[in-house]
Design an enzyme around this catalytic site. Structure first.
Site, PDB file in Angstrom:
ATOM      1  N   GLY A  43       0.811  -1.218   0.000  1.00 10.85           N
ATOM      2  CA  GLY A  43       0.000   0.000   0.000  1.00 10.85           C
ATOM      3  C   GLY A  43       0.840   1.261   0.000  1.00 10.85           C
ATOM      4  N   CYS A  44       1.910   1.254   0.770  1.00  4.73           N
ATOM      5  CA  CYS A  44       2.768   2.442   0.860  1.00  4.73           C
ATOM      6  C   CYS A  44       3.541   2.662  -0.434  1.00  4.73           C
ATOM      7  CB  CYS A  44       3.716   2.319   2.048  1.00  4.73           C
ATOM      8  SG  CYS A  44       2.837   2.257   3.617  1.00  4.73           S
ATOM      9  N   THR A  45       3.932   1.585  -1.088  1.00  3.85           N
ATOM     10  CA  THR A  45       4.606   1.708  -2.377  1.00  3.85           C
ATOM     11  C   THR A  45       3.644   2.251  -3.424  1.00  3.85           C
ATOM     12  OG1 THR A  45       6.146  -0.070  -1.828  1.00  3.85           O
ATOM     13  CG2 THR A  45       5.871   0.454  -4.172  1.00  3.85           C
TER      14      THR A  45
END
Length: 151
Positions: A43-45
Site C-alpha cells: 500500500g505504501c509503495t
C-alpha cells in the site's frame, strides 16, 4: 486529530538524503504532508508511486509533497532510490511528529495510520484524509483540494 482550519505545527526531521527538512521553509506555498505506515509495503509503495507519477501535477499547482514515516533515513533512501521518488521522505523516529499531528494508529493500534494533510500557503490545514485502504486515493483527493485552492 488536528482539525480543518488549524495551523500546521512546524517541525524539523531528517530526510532520506541526509539533510534536515524544516516545514517552516515551505511557508508561502501549499504542502501535502502524507503520513504512511512503512517503506516498501504494498500500500505504501502504491501511494508513493502515485505521488511520484503525478508529481508534476503537484508542482504545477505550486505545491510540495512530503512523505513521513517512522522508518530510518537509510530505509527512506533505499525506498526513494528504488522507486525514483522526487520528493522528500522524512524519518520520524519514535513517531514524535506523528504524535504531534495526532495521526491515529490503525488495525487495533498495531500499525501507524495513513493520513494526508493539505496545507495552504499560510500553513492552515485545509484538508485531512484518513484511510488505510485507499492508499492512492490520498493522491487524487489532495490534488482535488489543491485545484480548488488555486481557483
Amino acid at each position: 486529530m488536528l482539525q480543518f482550519g488549524d495551523l500546521a505545527l512546524y517541525f524539523s526531521l531528517p530526510t532520506g538524503s541526509g539533510d534536515t527538512f524544516h516545514l517552516a521553509d515551505l511557508r508561502g506555498q501549499p504542502v501535502v504532508l502524507y503520513f504512511y505506515p512503512k517503506d516498501d509495503t504494498p500500500g505504501c509503495t502504491a501511494e508513493a508511486c502515485a505521488f511520484r507519477d503525478q508529481y508534476e501535477d503537484f508542482l504545477a499547482l505550486e505545491a510540495q509533497v512530503v512523505g513521513i514515516s517512522s522508518d530510518s533515513e537509510t530505509s527512506h533512501q533505499k525506498f526513494a532510490q528504488k522507486h525514483r521518488l522526487p520528493f522528500p521522505l522524512l524519518a520520524d523516529a519514535g513517531g514524535r511528529v506523528r504524535k504531534l499531528y495526532e495521526v491515529p494508529k490503525a488495525f487495533l493500534g498495531l500499525l501507524p495510520g495513513r493520513v494526508t494533510f493539505v496545507l495552504d500557503a499560510v500553513g492552515k490545514i485545509v484538508y485531512i484524509f484518513n484511510s488505510m485502504t485507499g492508499a492512492t486515493d490520498h493522491v487524487s483527493k489532495a490534488k482535488e483540494v489543491l485545484r480548488q485552492l488555486a481557483s
